[in-house]
Design a protein around this motif. Sequence first.
Motif, PDB file in Angstrom:
ATOM      1  N   GLN A  39       0.844  -1.189   0.000  1.00 27.20           N
ATOM      2  CA  GLN A  39       0.000   0.000   0.000  1.00 27.20           C
ATOM      3  C   GLN A  39       0.877   1.235   0.000  1.00 27.20           C
ATOM      4  O   GLN A  39       1.652   1.456   0.943  1.00 27.20           O
ATOM      5  CB  GLN A  39      -0.931   0.016   1.205  1.00 27.20           C
ATOM      6  N   ALA A  40       0.769   1.994  -1.069  1.00 31.20           N
ATOM      7  CA  ALA A  40       1.505   3.248  -1.183  1.00 31.20           C
ATOM      8  C   ALA A  40       0.643   4.381  -0.615  1.00 31.20           C
ATOM      9  O   ALA A  40      -0.583   4.261  -0.568  1.00 31.20           O
ATOM     10  CB  ALA A  40       1.851   3.527  -2.641  1.00 31.20           C
ATOM     11  N   PRO A  41       1.260   5.475  -0.193  1.00 23.00           N
ATOM     12  CA  PRO A  41       0.483   6.599   0.355  1.00 23.00           C
ATOM     13  C   PRO A  41      -0.590   7.069  -0.612  1.00 23.00           C
ATOM     14  O   PRO A  41      -0.317   7.288  -1.801  1.00 23.00           O
ATOM     15  CB  PRO A  41       1.547   7.673   0.580  1.00 23.00           C
ATOM     16  N   GLU A  87       8.407   3.384  -8.066  1.00 20.54           N
ATOM     17  CA  GLU A  87       6.985   3.084  -7.912  1.00 20.54           C
ATOM     18  C   GLU A  87       6.719   1.850  -7.054  1.00 20.54           C
ATOM     19  O   GLU A  87       5.562   1.547  -6.743  1.00 20.54           O
ATOM     20  CB  GLU A  87       6.291   2.934  -9.278  1.00 20.54           C
ATOM     21  N   ASP A  88       7.756   1.135  -6.679  1.00 21.02           N
ATOM     22  CA  ASP A  88       7.604   0.020  -5.738  1.00 21.02           C
ATOM     23  C   ASP A  88       7.570   0.498  -4.287  1.00 21.02           C
ATOM     24  O   ASP A  88       7.337  -0.302  -3.376  1.00 21.02           O
ATOM     25  CB  ASP A  88       8.755  -0.984  -5.901  1.00 21.02           C
ATOM     26  N   THR A  89       7.813   1.765  -4.074  1.00 21.64           N
ATOM     27  CA  THR A  89       7.790   2.312  -2.719  1.00 21.64           C
ATOM     28  C   THR A  89       6.414   2.145  -2.093  1.00 21.64           C
ATOM     29  O   THR A  89       5.405   2.565  -2.666  1.00 21.64           O
ATOM     30  CB  THR A  89       8.175   3.808  -2.744  1.00 21.64           C
ATOM     31  N   ALA A  90       6.370   1.490  -0.940  1.00 24.24           N
ATOM     32  CA  ALA A  90       5.095   1.211  -0.275  1.00 24.24           C
ATOM     33  C   ALA A  90       5.373   0.497   1.038  1.00 24.24           C
ATOM     34  O   ALA A  90       6.491   0.056   1.300  1.00 24.24           O
ATOM     35  CB  ALA A  90       4.205   0.339  -1.153  1.00 24.24           C
ATOM     36  N   MET A  91       4.312   0.376   1.827  1.00 27.71           N
ATOM     37  CA  MET A  91       4.340  -0.520   2.968  1.00 27.71           C
ATOM     38  C   MET A  91       3.938  -1.893   2.455  1.00 27.71           C
ATOM     39  O   MET A  91       2.921  -2.020   1.754  1.00 27.71           O
ATOM     40  CB  MET A  91       3.371  -0.049   4.048  1.00 27.71           C
ATOM     41  N   TYR A  92       4.740  -2.886   2.773  1.00 21.27           N
ATOM     42  CA  TYR A  92       4.486  -4.240   2.308  1.00 21.27           C
ATOM     43  C   TYR A  92       3.981  -5.100   3.466  1.00 21.27           C
ATOM     44  O   TYR A  92       4.546  -5.081   4.565  1.00 21.27           O
ATOM     45  CB  TYR A  92       5.763  -4.853   1.725  1.00 21.27           C
ATOM     46  N   TYR A  93       2.922  -5.852   3.183  1.00 17.81           N
ATOM     47  CA  TYR A  93       2.293  -6.707   4.181  1.00 17.81           C
ATOM     48  C   TYR A  93       2.246  -8.144   3.681  1.00 17.81           C
ATOM     49  O   TYR A  93       2.016  -8.393   2.487  1.00 17.81           O
ATOM     50  CB  TYR A  93       0.858  -6.267   4.437  1.00 17.81           C
ATOM     51  N   CYS A  94       2.426  -9.082   4.590  1.00 17.34           N
ATOM     52  CA  CYS A  94       2.122 -10.462   4.248  1.00 17.34           C
ATOM     53  C   CYS A  94       0.782 -10.813   4.890  1.00 17.34           C
ATOM     54  O   CYS A  94       0.373 -10.209   5.885  1.00 17.34           O
ATOM     55  CB  CYS A  94       3.221 -11.421   4.695  1.00 17.34           C
ATOM     56  N   ALA A  95       0.124 -11.771   4.294  1.00 18.99           N
ATOM     57  CA  ALA A  95      -1.201 -12.136   4.770  1.00 18.99           C
ATOM     58  C   ALA A  95      -1.484 -13.599   4.490  1.00 18.99           C
ATOM     59  O   ALA A  95      -0.889 -14.210   3.589  1.00 18.99           O
ATOM     60  CB  ALA A  95      -2.261 -11.256   4.100  1.00 18.99           C
ATOM     61  N   ARG A  96      -2.413 -14.128   5.259  1.00 13.42           N
ATOM     62  CA  ARG A  96      -2.808 -15.536   5.146  1.00 13.42           C
ATOM     63  C   ARG A  96      -4.311 -15.589   4.895  1.00 13.42           C
ATOM     64  O   ARG A  96      -5.089 -14.918   5.559  1.00 13.42           O
ATOM     65  CB  ARG A  96      -2.448 -16.272   6.425  1.00 13.42           C
ATOM     66  N   GLY A 118       3.425  -5.007   8.669  1.00 15.15           N
ATOM     67  CA  GLY A 118       3.976  -4.297   7.528  1.00 15.15           C
ATOM     68  C   GLY A 118       5.439  -3.938   7.689  1.00 15.15           C
ATOM     69  O   GLY A 118       5.954  -3.788   8.799  1.00 15.15           O
ATOM     70  N   THR A 119       6.114  -3.818   6.564  1.00 12.52           N
ATOM     71  CA  THR A 119       7.505  -3.370   6.537  1.00 12.52           C
ATOM     72  C   THR A 119       7.647  -2.393   5.371  1.00 12.52           C
ATOM     73  O   THR A 119       7.123  -2.637   4.285  1.00 12.52           O
ATOM     74  CB  THR A 119       8.478  -4.561   6.408  1.00 12.52           C
ATOM     75  N   LEU A 120       8.315  -1.287   5.628  1.00  7.08           N
ATOM     76  CA  LEU A 120       8.370  -0.195   4.660  1.00  7.08           C
ATOM     77  C   LEU A 120       9.522  -0.377   3.679  1.00  7.08           C
ATOM     78  O   LEU A 120      10.658  -0.621   4.072  1.00  7.08           O
ATOM     79  CB  LEU A 120       8.516   1.137   5.386  1.00  7.08           C
ATOM     80  N   VAL A 121       9.188  -0.244   2.395  1.00  4.33           N
ATOM     81  CA  VAL A 121      10.184  -0.281   1.332  1.00  4.33           C
ATOM     82  C   VAL A 121      10.186   1.079   0.641  1.00  4.33           C
ATOM     83  O   VAL A 121       9.139   1.543   0.184  1.00  4.33           O
ATOM     84  CB  VAL A 121       9.875  -1.386   0.315  1.00  4.33           C
TER      85      VAL A 121
END
Length: 125
Positions: A39-41, A87-96, A118-121
Amino acid sequence: QVQLMESGGGSVQAGGSLRLSCAASGHTDSMSCMGWFRQAPGKEREGVATTGYGSTNYADSVKGRFTISQDNAKMTLYLQMNSLKPEDTAMYYCARGPRASCWRWPPPTFTFDTWGQGTLVTVSS
């Protein structure tokens, strides 16, 4: 109850690489679809990649650059990200989610019931 925790985010220059990890703890099983979202801003959360039951799917924007994998023995999900773009800049989340979540693209976010924090890239040009 399953808990997920991401790590591996950071700041890189365009063209660089990062590997995200998602460690699962608690009552885990193999009857799940695992996915990476971002999810990007100012934007909606979007699916990046999913894996489960021999099915692996990627967003068009990351195909050929990102690879999702999992180590069941370590209960860890990975996302190898190469040739990163701003454009890959975002908060990255894993989910199940349930198995069926891996059969659709884009993955239906509402069906994933367990999320990491989440982890920020951040990718700079």
